[in-house]
Write an enzyme that holds these catalytic residues in place. Structure first.
Site, PDB file in Angstrom:
ATOM      1  CG  ASP A 116      -0.246   0.011   2.522  1.00 31.87           C
ATOM      2  OD1 ASP A 116       0.996   0.140   2.551  1.00 31.87           O
ATOM      3  OD2 ASP A 116      -0.922  -0.095   3.560  1.00 31.87           O
ATOM      4  CG  ASP A 163      -6.494  -5.325   1.601  1.00 34.98           C
ATOM      5  OD1 ASP A 163      -7.088  -4.522   0.851  1.00 34.98           O
ATOM      6  OD2 ASP A 163      -6.156  -5.029   2.763  1.00 34.98           O
ATOM      7  CB  CYS A 219     -12.640 -26.985   6.200  1.00 32.70           C
ATOM      8  SG  CYS A 219     -11.059 -26.170   5.934  1.00 32.70           S
ATOM      9  CB  CYS A 254      -7.445 -26.442   6.070  1.00 29.61           C
ATOM     10  SG  CYS A 254      -7.837 -26.277   7.813  1.00 29.61           S
ATOM     11  CB  CYS A 284     -10.712 -28.905   9.092  1.00 28.24           C
ATOM     12  SG  CYS A 284     -11.228 -27.230   9.521  1.00 28.24           S
ATOM     13  CG  HIS A 294     -10.074 -23.051   9.580  1.00 27.14           C
ATOM     14  ND1 HIS A 294     -10.646 -24.034   8.794  1.00 27.14           N
ATOM     15  CD2 HIS A 294     -11.072 -22.147   9.818  1.00 27.14           C
ATOM     16  CE1 HIS A 294     -11.912 -23.743   8.581  1.00 27.14           C
ATOM     17  NE2 HIS A 294     -12.204 -22.616   9.187  1.00 27.14           N
TER      18      HIS A 294
END
Ligand SMILES: [Zn+2]
Ligand SMILES: [Zn+2]
Lengths: 407, 441
Positions: free
Chosen positions: A94, A268, A306, A308, A311, A336
């Protein structure tokens, strides 16, 4: 026309929504995409290996923080931020202006730039558009942002107009100062508050400059949701089809789905990692507060759908005993939550390409609002986006009745 | 090597079959003894007790002396579980945890429902060792312990744990190895209190044995504080019991490093030679070497935790045990003591080199000293993650060197050289202030 260091190819559309391939100097990204915020050259609690593992394509770094420590000169000396943090994929920085205005109460904006008190020695300092670009050139991200005159969206009156015109004057100073246009893409930022006329003037002014990409700024600052989506809808409608559109500071999963339906591409937000540190997990139903006592004996994963690492391996009961107490708790929850956001991005991309975008939106809304109580602003935005959500939403009339009777 | 020295280091290879003790889920065999001392190299084999849907977990084979990974609630303090596989294997396959970390939950029934610690922590191919006390989150509080149970000071408060409750925890957690409940006392207690701690520890061991679950090997606790007689009395009593190995407690609680060898030897001389011995409270390299010299096989890694928290990275050379280290004297004087460096030091601000050139750990393969220095400066958690990874990796290598030295019959030589070198650096007058202020030596 200006040199560009990116290629933006739209691969599929559904009305205003688009799925694209964004080729940046360091990575070939797929949009819609979510950019995790790595303020100080790291995403809190995750290794770069893990970020690649969960499919993170681009990370946002905060120029203000990096310029303070370790300084842009040091980053430059050590070969740029990619090398410094060993992140082979894309980066965005930024301008530093927003951070100053939001973090330092003593920031003041003049035609020259943003003046602020140095947090190091208290001396007055000045960040000009030229300097912001110079710093970002040294940091070396794939996408750099123009310094804009940021005002709160909740402010009204002549200050909004002043900020918009100043943002347009500053973009020319940014373009002139940009020394690495072949390696870094300068994005302009649309300002203008909630005023459609000002937003339109700003969009036209920026489009004339033919920049590699455009951001919609000044949102996610406490404005009402109806104003929010209308500004996004207006800007996406008039920004060029062939350039990426980035809605800054957004957001929550629902915001991202709505903005994508309206034709935005990039987002973002610190929310997924910040909320993880407070023990909150993102799930299709909304959020799961792992600190809650009901989690203590819950042997299910955070989200059974999920895939991931967290999980697949950990129960709510175990995470309940970690969150807000042990570093590992925020590490695992951040993992997660970012996986959730990146999976959401991937689902948006593939459903647009496969032509199943409305189904995806309806499934998403059904899980989040099982009673059919989809907020009115979402219904309105989806109507503009041409997405039929009648299968998952109570008709507007009866909703108004519910609203009246309960209010 | 001069012939005289070679004679001093004759290795005795014990017939493996003779020295081997076999239990249901654990096997241990001493492979090599160091003649000049009590140090030995052994092989610890674990058949994981946890079965995942009928599939037998792979057997874990770890050479001793070995380092157990210290954990908070079963996972390393900072190393993410998906990075454990990047650490040297099988060295990193044994984790130590304290059941006391779970006093605030999940409760025993929930842990049992989940299937025990292996399932709870998603680490099926790993061995778990349950030790009531660690040196970080669960400290023995001997003034509050009584004949009914042992007291522990934890971040969630002080708890009195009775043998029955402890066994309930062990049964639900299903660790591969577990240590009997002990009444560990500080070095300053009275003779009477010390005697009582031995009596209680033996009583509780019998209690634990009577409630012993089917799976999981039991290590009997040996205490006795700073009394050779009590240490030996305790060791004799525990040696009579049916246990798979021994846990030597009561160290790192106000005792001095100079006297420790006496107490360690008093215990290990009494204990059967063919069973493994674990210790808690010995962390510094010198202490580990002292423990190895006394015949200890398993150590905890709280030292790594403390180093990591304070921004230290281990750097002692690993390729050539006797090589002169570090030509850069300025670096040495500012932030190094031959074994470690403090990455908070400003000399590393622009240092684009790795913590240890050639180190194969994830951290050194991916990040520079300058980056870690920055992460420490801005208080980012990734600093601790990267440091814990490197330090753990490096300390595993230290243990590998120890095993090699014993196998080659050069352990005493290795130990002396290592200690001398570090002492020289610790006493160097130019030692940086940051080093002197810290509690980690
Ligand atoms: Zn997940
Ligand atoms: Zn390393």
């Amino acid at each position: 026309t200006h040199t560009m260091a990116l290629r933006f190819e739209v691969l599929g559309r559904f009305n205003r929504a688009r799925a694209a391939r964004l080729t940046l100097p360091h990575f070939l990204c797929e949009t819609p995409l979510f950019m995790p915020v790595g303020t100080q050259g790291t995403i809190k609690g995750l290794t770069t290996h893990q970020l690649e593992e969960i499919g993170c394509q681009i990370i946002l770094g905060n120029t203000y923080h990096l310029a303070l420590r370790p300084t842009s000169e040091l980053i430059d000396d050590l070969g740029g931020l990619h090398k410094f943090m060993n992140w082979p994929r894309a980066l965005l920085t930024d301008s530093g202006g927003f951070q100053m205005v939001s973090l330092l109460h003593l920031a003041d904006i003049t035609e020259e730039g943003v003046t602020f008190q140095s947090p190091v020695d208290g001396k007055p300092m000045l960040l000009t558009p030229e300097e912001s670009i110079q710093i970002q050139n040294r940091i070396g991200a794939d996408i750099i942002m123009a310094l804009d005159d940021v005002v709160k969206t909740t402010i009204t009156g002549p200050r909004i107009e002043e900020a918009m015109y100043r943002t347009l004057r500053w973009i020319d100073r940014c373009i002139a100062a940009h020394k690495r246009p072949k390696e870094q893409n300068l994005f302009g930022i649309v300002q203008g508050g909630l005023d459609p006329v000002l937003r339109d003037i700003c969009v036209q002014g920026l489009v004339e400059r033919n920049l590699p990409g455009y951001a919609i700024g000044g949102l996610a600052g406490g404005e009402d949701k109806d104003s929010f989506w209308r500004v996004v809808a207006q800007c996406t409608a008039s920004l060029p089809e062939s350039k990426p559109r980035y809605v800054m500071g957004v957001g929550y999963p629902l915001d991202i789905v709505v903005c994508s339906a309206l034709g935005a591409d990039m987002y973002d937000c610190v929310y997924p990692t910040r909320t993880a540190r407070f023990g909150t997990a993102l799930v299709p139903e909304g959020v799961l507060k792992l600190k809650h006592q009901s989690m203590a004996d819950d042997t299910r994963p955070i989200d059974s759908t999920c895939e991931c690492m967290v999980c697949k391996n950990y129960t709510r009961a175990y995470l309940h005993c970690l969150v807000t107490k042990d570093a590992m708790g925020s590490q695992l929850l951040s993992y997660h939550n970012l996986y959730y956001m990146l999976q959401l991005s991937r689902n948006l991309h593939s459903s647009i390409i496969e032509g199943t975008f409305p189904n995806f939106v309806c499934d998403f809304l059904k899980k989040m609002f099982p009673e059919g109580d989809v907020p009115e602003w979402v219904c309105n935005a989806m109507e503009v986006a041409g997405i039929d959500i009648s299968s998952c939403s109570t008709p507007l009339n009866s909703k108004l009745n519910i609203h009246t009777s309960s209010g | 090597m001069p012939p005289a020295e070679q004679r001093d280091n004759i290795i005795i290879n014990i017939n493996e079959a003779a020295a081997q003790t076999q239990f249901q889920n654990m096997k241990f065999a001493v492979k090599t003894w160091c003649k000049s001392g009590r140090a030995r190299v052994g092989l610890l084999q674990l058949k994981c007790t946890s079965l995942v849907q009928g599939a037998t977990s792979p057997e874990i084979e770890i050479e001793t002396p070995a380092l157990l990974l210290t954990t908070r609630k079963g996972l390393p303090a900072f190393i993410p579980p998906d990075h454990l596989s990047f650490l040297p294997s099988p060295d990193s396959r044994l984790l130590q945890f304290s059941p006391m970390h779970f006093m605030e939950g999940p409760n025993s029934k929930t842990i049992s429902d989940i299937g025990g610690v292996h399932q709870l922590l998603g680490l099926q191919g790993y061995g778990f060792v349950a030790v009531p006390r660690d040196s970080i989150l669960s400290l023995p509080e001997c003034s509050s312990s009584n004949k009914n149970g042992a007291s522990f000071e934890t971040p969630s408060g002080r708890f009195l744990v009775k043998p029955l409750e402890y066994m309930k925890m062990i049964s639900s957690m299903k660790p591969d190895l577990w240590v009997s409940l002990a009444d560990e006392v500080s070095a300053s207690v009275t003779v009477k209190r010390n005697k009582a701690s031995v009596d209680r520890t033996i009583t509780w061991l019998d209690h634990c044995i009577s409630l012993k679950p089917r799976d999981g090997a039991l290590f009997g606790s040996v205490v006795g504080g700073c009394s050779v007689e009590e240490r030996q009395r305790c060791a004799h009593e525990v040696a009579k019991r049916n246990v798979s190995g021994y846990y030597i407690g009561g160290f790192g609680l106000g005792d001095s490093i100079d006297e420790r060898s006496t107490f360690l030897h008093a215990v290990t001389d009494v204990l059967p030679k063919e069973k493994p011995r674990q210790v808690c409270g010995l962390g510094l390299p010198e202490e580990v070497l002292q423990g190895v010299a006394a015949g200890i096989d398993l150590f905890d890694s709280t030292y790594i935790y403390h180093l990591t928290l304070e921004g230290f990275a281990l750097i002692f050379p690993l390729n050539d045990k006797c090589k002169q280290y570090e030509s850069d004297t300025q670096l040495c004087s500012m932030a190094s003591d031959y074994t470690k460096i403090n990455l908070k030091a400003t000399v590393y601000r622009k240092d684009a080199s790795r913590i240890v050139e050639g180190c194969e750990c994830y951290t050194c393969q991916n990040h520079t000293k300058a980056y870690i220095n920055h992460l420490l400066n801005v208080h980012e958690m990734l600093a601790q993650i990267l440091l814990e990874i490197h330090n753990t990796h490096h300390y595993f290598s230290f243990f590998r060197l120890i095993r090699e030295a014993i196998t080659e019959g050069k352990f005493e030589e290795f130990r002396q050289k290592f200690i001398e070198r570090r002492r020289e650096h610790l006493l160097a007058p130019s030692l940086g202030a940051c080093e002197l202020q810290t509690s980690v030596r």
